[in-house]
Design a protein around this motif. Structure first.
Motif, short mmCIF file in Angstrom:
data_model
loop_
_atom_site.label_atom_id
_atom_site.label_comp_id
_atom_site.label_asym_id
_atom_site.label_seq_id
_atom_site.Cartn_x
_atom_site.Cartn_y
_atom_site.Cartn_z
N VAL A 39 0.84 -1.21 0.00
CA VAL A 39 0.00 0.00 0.00
C VAL A 39 0.87 1.26 0.00
O VAL A 39 0.55 2.25 -0.65
N GLU A 40 2.01 1.22 0.71
CA GLU A 40 2.93 2.36 0.69
C GLU A 40 3.49 2.57 -0.71
O GLU A 40 3.65 3.70 -1.17
N CYS A 41 3.79 1.48 -1.41
CA CYS A 41 4.30 1.59 -2.79
C CYS A 41 3.24 2.18 -3.71
O CYS A 41 3.58 2.76 -4.75
N TRP A 42 1.97 2.04 -3.34
CA TRP A 42 0.87 2.54 -4.19
C TRP A 42 0.36 3.89 -3.70
O TRP A 42 -0.80 4.25 -3.96
N HIS A 43 1.19 4.65 -2.99
CA HIS A 43 0.75 5.97 -2.53
C HIS A 43 0.45 6.86 -3.73
O HIS A 43 1.16 6.85 -4.73
N GLU A 44 -0.64 7.61 -3.63
CA GLU A 44 -1.07 8.45 -4.75
C GLU A 44 -0.01 9.49 -5.10
O GLU A 44 0.21 9.80 -6.27
N GLN A 45 0.66 10.03 -4.08
CA GLN A 45 1.73 11.01 -4.31
C GLN A 45 3.04 10.25 -4.42
O GLN A 45 3.50 9.62 -3.46
N SER A 46 3.67 10.35 -5.59
CA SER A 46 4.87 9.55 -5.85
C SER A 46 6.00 9.84 -4.86
O SER A 46 6.77 8.94 -4.52
N VAL A 47 6.09 11.09 -4.39
CA VAL A 47 7.19 11.45 -3.50
C VAL A 47 7.05 10.79 -2.12
O VAL A 47 8.02 10.74 -1.36
N LYS A 48 5.85 10.30 -1.81
CA LYS A 48 5.63 9.68 -0.50
C LYS A 48 5.78 8.16 -0.53
O LYS A 48 5.56 7.49 0.47
N ARG A 49 6.15 7.62 -1.69
CA ARG A 49 6.40 6.19 -1.76
C ARG A 49 7.79 5.89 -1.18
O ARG A 49 8.69 6.72 -1.29
N PRO A 50 7.97 4.72 -0.58
CA PRO A 50 9.29 4.40 -0.01
C PRO A 50 10.33 4.22 -1.11
O PRO A 50 9.98 3.94 -2.26
N THR A 51 11.60 4.40 -0.77
CA THR A 51 12.68 4.18 -1.74
C THR A 51 12.99 2.69 -1.81
O THR A 51 12.64 1.92 -0.91
N PHE A 52 13.69 2.28 -2.89
CA PHE A 52 14.08 0.88 -2.99
C PHE A 52 15.07 0.50 -1.88
O PHE A 52 15.10 -0.64 -1.43
N SER A 53 15.86 1.46 -1.45
CA SER A 53 16.78 1.20 -0.35
C SER A 53 16.01 0.86 0.93
O SER A 53 16.35 -0.09 1.65
N ASP A 54 14.96 1.64 1.20
CA ASP A 54 14.13 1.39 2.38
C ASP A 54 13.40 0.05 2.26
O ASP A 54 13.31 -0.72 3.22
N ILE A 55 12.89 -0.24 1.06
CA ILE A 55 12.17 -1.50 0.83
C ILE A 55 13.10 -2.69 1.06
O ILE A 55 12.75 -3.65 1.76
N SER A 56 14.32 -2.62 0.49
CA SER A 56 15.28 -3.71 0.65
C SER A 56 15.65 -3.91 2.11
O SER A 56 15.78 -5.05 2.58
N SER A 57 15.80 -2.81 2.84
CA SER A 57 16.17 -2.90 4.25
C SER A 57 15.09 -3.61 5.05
O SER A 57 15.37 -4.47 5.89
N ARG A 58 13.84 -3.26 4.78
CA ARG A 58 12.73 -3.89 5.51
C ARG A 58 12.61 -5.37 5.19
O ARG A 58 12.44 -6.21 6.08
N LEU A 59 12.69 -5.70 3.89
CA LEU A 59 12.57 -7.10 3.49
C LEU A 59 13.73 -7.93 4.05
O LEU A 59 13.53 -9.08 4.46
N ARG A 60 14.93 -7.34 4.08
CA ARG A 60 16.09 -8.04 4.64
C ARG A 60 15.88 -8.30 6.13
O ARG A 60 16.20 -9.39 6.63
N THR A 61 15.33 -7.32 6.85
CA THR A 61 15.07 -7.49 8.28
C THR A 61 14.07 -8.62 8.52
O THR A 61 14.26 -9.47 9.40
#
Length: 696
Positions: free
Chosen positions: A661-683
């Motif tokens: 749902v965060e990746c599908w934020h209507e405002q593109s600037v409020k979507r998480p970065t790939f760095s943040d996504i990778s960090s969360r998935l790695r955790t």
């Protein structure tokens, strides 16, 4: 003595409702019962805290008006019977059915705005009528009623201090007619506008049946829309008119158009749909309006009914442009403005250089001749300019300097010959030509399976340039989760790009073949591992300012050991043709994986890739189900524009769906970065490994 006791009773009951309405509802019930037993069952209505189950969704914690001669239990049983008939009815349209229960509830049990006042009126009426009771024949019952009421009043007077009687309870802001009824009381009833929309437009047939039905209209007090007051504070049924004030063009046949144009192409004012279309329950977009529409897609563009002197139905199309034509016009205007701006810049630069050249000529009058130039003979005049080497130059073996080789990515990749490559089987066809599975013989003599992306023979100059451009773009990509290029064949047609071969094919097919429908499944750890590898590959691409534009499970490949790598062989436009949509004769677009800014404006960025990654996550946890399956591509565009997001897959953890749902934020600037996504998935991945190790 009797009048004094009645005054005490009235005073106690008024205190009871003014001080503690909710906690003392049992007293109201007992006094009502006493009053009815005492001969006042026809006196008036009462406000009662709703304690039923049928209307709990709409009337929870609300005080509702119970009409004379009825009780809460009576109404509850009648509502159950009526709703049972509605649920089993085959005559009710699905667009009308959703409003049936709230309409019944608000009609039968209107909400009291001032329950204290209504109940005071009730007991005042009881007290007034009590004075006319025959004392000689009803003394025993009167005494019991007065004694019980006085006892209850004393209980509440102990809880609170005695206050003076407030005559404002019967103020002029609300009706003080005796007895309080649905018409005289200050009740919150159904909004008149919504009631009329239901009765006259959306549920015209259903309303007519309900009013004469023995279990519904004959048993329950259904509202007469014309008798309802115009009041802002009313009970809404949730009917909304589907209108978009910003929509000024239409797509395809205009069946999804929701703009507010209400004039035909000849300038005539559109008539209200319900005046001429008696059955509009199948088209809720026509309710309460006269705007141009194309219900059911029966015409090629939005239209409407217009008035005519012959009093016949006249249908005329509306003067609304197609979005594609409007986009092309905007594109032409923007291009013209850009060209004008570029010409202006070049003109300014040319004038400045001309002036500077004139100054240099004056300064260099006494400089040595060219053969005596202190810089020596330059090699730049004898070779092509760096960065402008074409595919043809390379194929013809044009000599290049070492400096140009360093600058040109095409020359960094190993150049192979067709004798080094053996073609096995065709895997599909992409934008440049066919893609094959093959075998590469390396310089050491070892052989390995490869994927061969071939340029079709006799390709146009533009296609050759695109082919060369793709080689340049991917030549520097080196990452464990990116399918890397191994070499190129550019000495003879067919020109080829050679990639490593992934034994388990694309991720979409891999997910389907390992799904519960195949009596298989992947563990949460394996699903996280797949997701994490794709995110790390995309993190690498975004760090190198590379926008994929078509990230999907079909464009990720799987190898042994559950190794996943991102690719794009262009196979999708052939094998997965249903995933792509040609928007207004433009190139094919994967709209199911695209955010609204990409669909509407053709804007592709790292943020649009992040949206696509959220859809890929959904594919992974859905075992390869097509996003928005069951909907056409045009319907998908409408769903995305109206923020109708994909639902959470059954096996998906809430944390992973929250990330989607965060990746599908209507405002593109409020979507998480790939760095943040990778960090969360790695955790999460590391956490699962630790849990598994503890369990073992």
């Amino acid at each position: 003595m009797l009048s004094k006791m009645l005054f005490i009773l009235l005073h106690c009951v008024s205190l009871h409702y003014l001080l503690n309405v909710v906690s003392t509802s049992k007293l109201v019930e007992s006094n009502i019962l006493e009053a009815q037993n005492y001969g006042f069952q026809h006196s008036s209505g009462i406000c009662h805290l709703y304690n039923g189950s049928v209307c709990i969704e709409y009337l929870k914690n609300a005080y509702v008006f119970i009409s004379p001669n009825l009780t809460m239990n009576d109404l509850e049983e009648k509502l159950k019977a009526a709703y049972g008939v509605i649920k089993e009815s085959k005559d009710m349209n699905s667009n009308c059915r959703v409003y049936a229960l709230p309409s019944l509830c608000f009609s039968s049990l209107p909400i009291c705005r001032t329950p204290e006042r209504t109940n005071l009126l009730f007991f005042a009426n009881v007290a007034t009528k009590t004075q006319h009771v025959n004392f000689s024949t009803n003394r025993a019952r009167k005494k019991r009623f007065s004694k019980t009421s006085s006892k209850n009043a004393k209980i509440f007077l102990k809880r609170k201090s005695v206050v003076s009687y407030d005559n404002n309870v019967f103020g002029t802001d609300i009706s003080s007619q005796y007895p309080p009824t649905r018409e005289s009381e200050n009740l919150k009833r159904i909004c008149r506008e919504e009631c009329e929309l239901l009765e006259n437009e959306l549920c015209q047939k259903e309303y007519a049946i309900a009013k004469r039905h023995p279990v519904i209209g004959k048993k329950l007090p259904l509202e007469e829309c014309q008798s309802l007051p115009h009041h802002k504070d009313c009970s809404s049924l949730g009917i909304t008119i589907d209108v978009d004030n910003t929509e000024d063009c239409y797509w395809e046949d205009g069946s999804s158009y929701r703009g507010i144009t209400e004039v035909s192409s000849t300038g005539k004012t559109c008539l209200r749909w319900s005046w001429l279309m008696k059955e509009i329950s199948d088209f809720p977009e026509l309710i309460g309006q006269n705007y141009c529409r194309n219900p059911g897609g029966v015409e090629s563009s939005p239209w409407c009914f217009v008035d005519d002197t012959s009093f016949e139905r006249i249908i005329e199309p509306c003067n609304i442009p197609k979005c594609a034509e409007k986009m092309w016009l905007n594109a032409i205007l923007i291009t013209a403005a850009a060209l004008f701006f570029i010409v202006a810049i070049f003109s300014v630069v040319f004038i400045k250089r001309k002036k500077a050249y004139g100054m240099r000529n004056i300064r260099n009058i006494n400089t040595p001749n060219a053969d005596k130039n202190i810089y020596g003979n330059s090699q730049l005049n004898s070779i092509p300019e760096a960065g402008r080497i074409s595919l043809t130059n390379i194929l013809e073996g044009v000599p290049l300097s070492s400096k140009n080789i360093e600058k040109n990515p095409l020359l960094k990749i190993p150049h192979l010959t067709l004798q080094d490559v053996e073609f096995f089987e065709e895997l599909g066809e992409g934008a440049f030509g066919k893609v094959y599975k093959g075998q590469l013989t390396q310089s050491s003599g070892t052989k390995m399976f490869v994927a061969i992306k071939a340029l079709k023979e006799n390709a146009s100059v533009k296609t050759q340039q695109d082919f060369k451009r793709e080689i340049e773009l991917i030549s520097d990509l080196k990452h464990q989760n990116i399918v890397c290029i191994l070499g190129v064949v550019l000495n003879k047609e067919p020109y080829c790009m050679i990639f490593e071969y992934m034994s388990n094919g694309d991720l979409h097919e891999f997910l389907i073949s390992n799904s519960p429908s195949e009596n298989k499944s992947l563990t949460q750890l394996e699903l996280l591992k797949i997701s994490m590898q794709i995110s790390e590959g995309m993190e690498y691409l975004s760090a190198h300012h590379y926008v994929h534009r078509d990230l999907a499970a079909r464009n990720c490949l799987v190898s042994d050991g559950l190794i996943v790598k991102i690719s794009d062989f262009g196979l999708s436009r052939d094998i997965y043709s249903s995933d792509y949509y040609r928007v207004q004769s433009k190139s094919l677009l994967p709209v199911r994986w695209m955010p609204s800014e990409s669909i509407l404006y053709g804007k592709f960025t790292t943020e649009s890739d992040i949206w696509s990654f959220g859809v890929v996550l959904w594919e992974i946890y859905s075992y390869g189900i097509q996003p928005y399956y069951g909907h056409s591509n045009q319907e998908v565009i409408n769903l995305i524009r109206s923020r109708q997001l994909l639902p959470c897959p059954e096996i998906c953890p809430s944390a992973v769906y929250s990330l989607m749902v965060e990746c599908w934020h209507e405002q593109s600037v409020k979507r998480p970065t790939f760095s943040d996504i990778s960090s969360r998935l790695r955790t999460w991945f590391d956490g699962h490994i630790k849990m598994n190790s503890l369990n073992t």
